[in-house]
Design an enzyme around this catalytic site. Structure first.
Site: not given
Ligand code: MIC
Ligand code: SF4
Length: 741
Positions: A78-79, A143, A431, A626, A628
């Site tokens: 998805d990302h 995640d 976010r 995140s 990550r």
């Molecule tokens: C996010 O919303 O910041 C992400 C991208 O989903 C991350 C995961 C990532 O950095 O791959 C998260 O929330 O953990």
């Molecule tokens: Fe994707 Fe993270 Fe955004 Fe949800 S918050 S849509 S999992 S990047």
């Protein structure tokens, strides 16, 4: 079992305790009950990984030498899908550009019996809610928005990949027993207010760190009046207050959702065990006695909120936006409104946004801003399209992106964003850190419910309040948009479609996974070296980060997502978004070897090549955002020995510990100011590294003076073992070798 736990603890149980204690790794060992203090070993039921984090998680899992995962696990593509020209085009180019990574993930899934959700299937949390989440269960996901499943009464926790490896290899998964925040929802939502506004308000009350180390438990008549997907929105965005998880007790809304998504047998079982899937009645009668923190919110009086810019906890009630925006000089012309994402793309969300559009069209309004829709899953896309919602959206210029993260994770190839012009967007994602949506640091991103985003996109103004304000229509008349009306679940059902799932072949190809040596997207991992038993001395300061330093500052998303499976390449983004305390610039720090200024990754590499370690310093809630683990593996790879901060965000601290980087916090926050740009730092007494014992740091200033400061740490005995072994994975590997021989 639950009555035994109740007896053991000698008091009624909250819902979280029921679920946590029934998932202990060693059953019937209920000794540890000191919330916020005791570390407890758990055995979650399931693991979920999204493609941007799954690569590292699986590269690590592959080193553990197992034949298959110990619990059901799934991977979701998805990302990595870029949002640019609409779903069809964007999918085509994603499948092409990410082929190597998708092939890798799909073959690893096949080899180790992991469910694989193909690109286009949807966003991890939406898929989990639609297919896997169940009341009373416990899962972890790589995640941070994994808690979304709390909308179905599950304790779901966001973790780094190394934690996923623990669970997938059948080891205990350790967590500090969370403290509990009880939030009672009274009354009932009405008018423009929605579930999103509850969490936007909670974020304002608790701030981005207020939920750290806590599970937020929602209850009360207001909670029961919310749809299951509304509950999921609230739990999802609990990540924005740093909460370990958020949860609602089992109720009729969940039963209806389970039945609608084809899981009536789960609903039936849950129905029979209802008493175990909610808190004991004594808890709601005297919440202050049992929760560590207690809040009440009256939904009947709740007004919509708009949070932002640049942080999700800056909450402004819609009626105050005019004044607040003016006072702060925020740009109020809204360029784009975006709805959807993992957080807010339920049928109810789509239907409420669509009703706003329908109302607007009926009073001859069109949209002043651009309007984009990101469906959370193929299921949702299918029903929203089938039921005519997309047609309505298109009438106001709406464009549907792929079922993926896209514009929520800097994967929005937005026309002109490279010009870095000041502009405003509003979205229903969760976010809104700088550069998060389109990579432009001057994009002011605000977060609101899908219906408010839609109304604001129609008005073109951040300051528009649909409850009180009118708009000029195409006939020059002042008109109002009527209140949104939503439909909780699709009246025609979810539909039987190809949902993009690929089952691992039972007797399929289990051969070795090959990674091309010259790949710039994937790289096998080499285990980190164990600690040599010697104190750290003369470590140059790499960077003293000033102010907010999220994982986006530490390891940026967007462009860099393509290197999520290649540690060496992605390390070239280490801390490039963090502000250097000494010159207020990003990615420009002193190289103590050359006395020149250079980028953070270059200086880190220069120290590494010279055989030096280094130290990173930061402020509060360091690494928020995140899950990550690249943000933790990169410093380890670049030879950063310690990260010393005022406070850490939970997942990031664990990630650093797991990779073998020393995580320390100032015992006196004022000491942050004692660290100078050209300091060399000693960390002493590591031989006596024990739980609860403070650590001395010696600052060797360039004028020859020395200063000692004291740091705290939160390591327990096994975690000290991770540090000594060089990483937590090194310990798993060792224990596997024991079995093999
Ligand atoms: C996010 O919303 O910041 C992400 C991208 O989903 C991350 C995961 C990532 O950095 O791959 C998260 O929330 O953990
Ligand atoms: Fe994707 Fe993270 Fe955004 Fe949800 S918050 S849509 S999992 S990047």
């Amino acid at each position: 079992m639950i009555s035994e736990i109740r007896k053991n603890l000698g008091r009624p149980l909250t819902l979280s305790e029921k679920i946590l204690y029934s998932h202990l790794y060693q059953k019937f060992q209920i000794g540890a009950s000191n919330r916020g203090v005791d570390y407890v070993d758990f055995a979650p039921d399931r693991v979920a990984m999204q493609d941007a984090t799954a690569q590292m998680a699986l590269l690590q899992f592959m080193m553990a030498g197992k034949e298959h995962t110990a619990v059901p696990s799934s991977v979701h593509c998805d990302h990595l899908i870029m949002a640019k020209s609409g779903a069809a085009e964007d999918m085509k180019s994603a499948v092409f550009t990410n082929k190597e990574v998708y092939d890798f993930l799909s073959s690893v899934c096949n080899k180790y019996d992991i469910g694989f959700w193909k690109p286009g299937a949807g966003i991890i949390h939406q898929i989990i809610l639609e297919n896997y989440a169940f009341p009373g269960g416990m899962m972890i996901g790589t995640d941070s928005h994994t808690p979304n499943a709390g909308g179905l009464g599950m304790i779901a926790i966001g973790v780094g990949g190394a934690d996923a490896v623990d669970v997938m290899t059948g080891m205990a998964w350790e967590l500090k027993l969370p403290r509990l925040i009880g939030i009672k929802l009274n009354g009932r939502l009405n008018g423009w207010a929605s579930a999103k506004d509850i969490i936007l308000k909670v974020a304002g009350l608790l701030t981005v760190s207020g939920g750290t180390g806590c599970i937020v438990e929602y209850f009360g008549e207001g909670a029961e009046s919310l749809s299951c997907t509304g509950k999921a929105t609230i739990c999802n965005m609990g990540a924005e207050i740093g909460a370990t998880s958020s949860i609602f007790g089992y109720d009729n809304a969940m039963a209806k959702y389970l039945i609608a998504t084809g899981r009536s047998e789960v609903a039936e079982m849950a129905g029979k065990n209802r008493e175990h899937l909610t808190a004991d009645i004594e808890i709601s009668a005297e919440p202050t006695k049992y929760y560590d923190q207690y809040i009440e919110i009256n939904l009947s009086e709740l007004e919509p909120y708009i949070n932002g810019p640049f942080t999700p906890d800056l909450a402004t009630p819609i009626s105050k936006m005019k004044t607040v925006a003016e006072k702060n000089g925020w740009p109020v012309n809204v360029e784009v409104g975006l709805i959807g994402s993992c957080t807010n793309s339920s049928y109810e969300d789509m239907s409420r946004a669509a009703s706003v559009v329908k109302n607007a069209l009926s009073v001859k309004l069109t949209a002043k801003s651009e309007f984009k829709i990101t469906p959370g899953s193929e299921q949702i896309r299918f029903i929203a399209e089938r039921d005519g919602y997309f047609d309505l959206f298109k009438k106001i210029g709406g464009e549907v992106f792929a079922n993926a993260c896209g514009p929520c994770i800097g994967q929005w190839d937005r026309k002109g964003s490279d010009k870095n012009l000041v502009n405003t967007v509003i979205h229903s994602f969760n976010r809104n850190f700088a550069k998060r949506a389109d990579g432009n640091p001057n994009t002011y991103a605000f977060v609101a419910s899908p219906e408010i985003v839609t109304a604001i996109a129609i008005s073109g103004k951040l300051t528009f309040n649909p409850i009180t304000d009118t708009l000029l229509n195409s006939e020059g008349k002042d008109v109002k948009i009527a209140e949104p009306k939503g439909i909780e679940l699709p009246p025609q059902g979810f539909g039987n479609i190809d949902n993009g799932y690929q089952q691992p072949e039972k007797s399929g190809n289990k051969s070795d996974i090959i990674i091309a040596a010259d790949s710039d997207r994937l790289q096998s991992l080499t285990p980190f070296k164990e600690w040599d038993g010697v104190d750290f001395s003369d470590l140059p300061l790499l960077i003293k980060a000033k102010g907010k330093c999220t994982t986006d500052h530490i390891s940026m998303a967007g462009f860099w997502l393509k290197y999520r499976g290649h540690l060496e390449n992605i390390s070239n983004n280490y801390m490039i978004g963090a502000i250097n305390y000494f010159n207020d610039k990003t990615n420009l720090i002193l190289n103590q070897l050359t006395c020149q200024y250079d980028t953070v990754p270059s200086v880190a590499k220069a120290y590494k090549t010279a055989g030096n370690g280094s130290v990173v310093v930061g402020e509060e809630n360091f690494g928020e955002g995140s899950s990550r683990e690249h943000a933790a593996m990169e410093p380890r790879y670049l030879n950063v020995k310690a990260v010393i901060v005022k406070s850490f965000a939970r997942i990031h601290e664990t990630n650093l510990k797991k990779q073998g980087v020393l995580t320390l916090t100032f015992s006196n926050n004022e000491d942050y100011s004692k660290i100078l740009e050209d300091d060399k730092i000693d960390i002493v007494g590591l031989k006596e590294f024990t739980p609860g014992k403070q650590i001395t740091i010696v600052l060797n200033h360039s004028d020859g003076k020395q200063e000692n400061i004291i740091a705290k740490h939160s390591y327990n005995e096994p975690q000290i073992g991770w540090f000594k072994a060089g990483s937590a994975l090194n310990i798993i590997k060792k224990s596997n070798q024991k079995y093999d021989t």
